[in-house]
Design an enzyme around this catalytic site. Sequence first.
Site, PDB file in Angstrom:
ATOM      1  N   CYS A  78      -0.318  -1.430   5.923  1.00 44.48           N
ATOM      2  CA  CYS A  78      -1.204  -2.009   6.940  1.00 44.48           C
ATOM      3  C   CYS A  78      -0.820  -1.511   8.348  1.00 44.48           C
ATOM      4  O   CYS A  78      -1.005  -0.352   8.648  1.00 44.48           O
ATOM      5  CB  CYS A  78      -1.193  -3.526   6.828  1.00 44.48           C
ATOM      6  SG  CYS A  78      -2.563  -4.253   7.687  1.00 44.48           S
ATOM      7  N   HIS A 166      -2.720  -4.586   1.083  1.00 43.46           N
ATOM      8  CA  HIS A 166      -1.426  -5.249   0.856  1.00 43.46           C
ATOM      9  C   HIS A 166      -1.066  -5.262  -0.625  1.00 43.46           C
ATOM     10  O   HIS A 166      -1.584  -6.091  -1.366  1.00 43.46           O
ATOM     11  CB  HIS A 166      -1.472  -6.683   1.397  1.00 43.46           C
ATOM     12  CG  HIS A 166      -1.478  -6.733   2.883  1.00 43.46           C
ATOM     13  ND1 HIS A 166      -0.318  -6.769   3.623  1.00 43.46           N
ATOM     14  CD2 HIS A 166      -2.490  -6.697   3.770  1.00 43.46           C
ATOM     15  CE1 HIS A 166      -0.620  -6.764   4.904  1.00 43.46           C
ATOM     16  NE2 HIS A 166      -1.929  -6.723   5.025  1.00 43.46           N
ATOM     17  N   GLU A 168       1.597  -6.256  -1.918  1.00 46.27           N
ATOM     18  CA  GLU A 168       2.519  -7.353  -2.243  1.00 46.27           C
ATOM     19  C   GLU A 168       1.803  -8.646  -2.605  1.00 46.27           C
ATOM     20  O   GLU A 168       2.418  -9.554  -3.161  1.00 46.27           O
ATOM     21  CB  GLU A 168       3.486  -7.592  -1.065  1.00 46.27           C
ATOM     22  CG  GLU A 168       2.862  -8.136   0.218  1.00 46.27           C
ATOM     23  CD  GLU A 168       2.228  -7.060   1.113  1.00 46.27           C
ATOM     24  OE1 GLU A 168       1.927  -5.969   0.609  1.00 46.27           O
ATOM     25  OE2 GLU A 168       2.013  -7.341   2.303  1.00 46.27           O
TER      26      GLU A 168
END
Length: 508
Positions: A78, A166, A168
């Site tokens: 990001c 993202h 994660e």
Amino acid sequence: MQTILILDHGSQYTQLIARKVREANVYCEIHPYNKIPEINEDIKGVILSGSPYSVTDPDAPKTDLSSFIGKLPVLGICYGAQYLVHRNGGKVEKSKIREYGRANLSFADNDCILLKDVKQNSQVWMSHGDTILELPENFEVICSTESVKNAGYRVKGEDTYAIQFHPEVYHSEYGFVLLKNFVEKICGCDCSWTPKNFVESTVKELKDKLKDDKVVLGLSGGVDSSVAAVLLHKAIGKNLHCIFVDNGLLRKNEFNSVLESYKDMGLNVKGVDASKDFYEVLSGVTEPEKKRKAIGAKFIDVFDREANAIKDVTWLAQGTIYPDVIESSSVKGPSQTIKSHHNVGGLPEYMKLKIVEPLRSLFKDEVRRVGKELGLKSELLERHPFPGPGLAIRILGDVTEEKVKILQEVDNIFIENLKSSDLYNKVWQAGAVLLPIQSVGVMGDERTYERVVALRAVESVDGMTADWSRLPYDFLAKVSNQIINQVKGVNRVCYDISSKPPATIEWE
Ligand code: XMP
């Protein structure tokens, strides 16, 4: 030890990146972007986190990449991705629409190692206000979504990769595959950081560090201090002296039952009943923070006295875990104190003990896994969190021994029912609160005017946010009946249906 360095630019997801990397059995550390540690041979790769800033903001984080870029594998996520483009002369601009939420990969270059086994069209999670319009020379697109052409790229001739989404977060379907590709295939980590390994290496380190020294540790009955104790015990045996203080604010029968299980584990533990001392300093105190301070100060007092009674002790062990460490050195600085949770606020200077913190690098779920590896009973490992100041912050208004007894009975009925109905492990934390009001009721033909209690049960991951548990009505009905019938002095039971935020888990 092979380590991945995560440089934090203040994203709310940074801790999640670390947890995912560790799920791949690779050790990692989070450091603020402006405090980059020296790059040594243990560091196998660097991840640049997201950020609430736009790269175009004048005060956006300007990370000095010079010590590792082009030399070590790097993954920008990001803001990290936008920053690499921006500093290399590419074009990053505010998106016309904020790109937030689910998107699908319309193109993913499966020949690129980072995206090996990442499925075409799979879902990713976007959360950014800026978009990468033009890549610098030498940068090559590796994936796109419908609306974001440059959703990911690599830098030719370097092990530098970056993605706008993202990986994660749970909603990125192949996010974990991608992170694992990075740490395993690109950084070359051997993915051997397991609880078993952690125990072996930590026990060895503790042996080397502590040698024949004596260590004192305060046990609380909670997961962290228990795991820390067992780990230290494995390393130094009887040189570990544990102190378990009864502050009179624990759950019903808790002091004795926990003390027994500590002794069963072979720990050298001294139980100290100091309830009366705590009730004394709490007498007439109604303000929550004053209660916490009074309890914290008394604890230090008692602990200091007991520790001094151990001859030649030179170390103090603490159950500090990684979120506490990150919190105190985060980019944003320690967060504002809403409640002062760290009730053991340091020891008096004159004690001059050196500090040892064997769980300093672990997240809570990792502490549990290490505890399991060490053979701790699941009863201890799966216990709900319980605040240091105990029932004192669940008795609104002043605390007396009589009120503690009432609340212990109420709490015990609630918790035992949760266990027997197989609901205990489905809620994250539960307890009862004694309110400073009385209500009118009727028992037989008699009018009553008695106490009101509130039950609280929440679902949460880390206590930072929480929602109230949707416990079955029949279950609540049963618990309420039992409380009113069995606990003298209580004639009304309420159930707390507030989420955090805006409420908190505890009422004080
Ligand atoms: P709140 O009430 O802030 O609670 O939503 C979040 C978590 O922290 C626990 N808590 C404490 N723990 N000392 C502690 O050791 C404290 O003073 C304290 N106050 C709250 C609370 O039980 C929940 O798990």
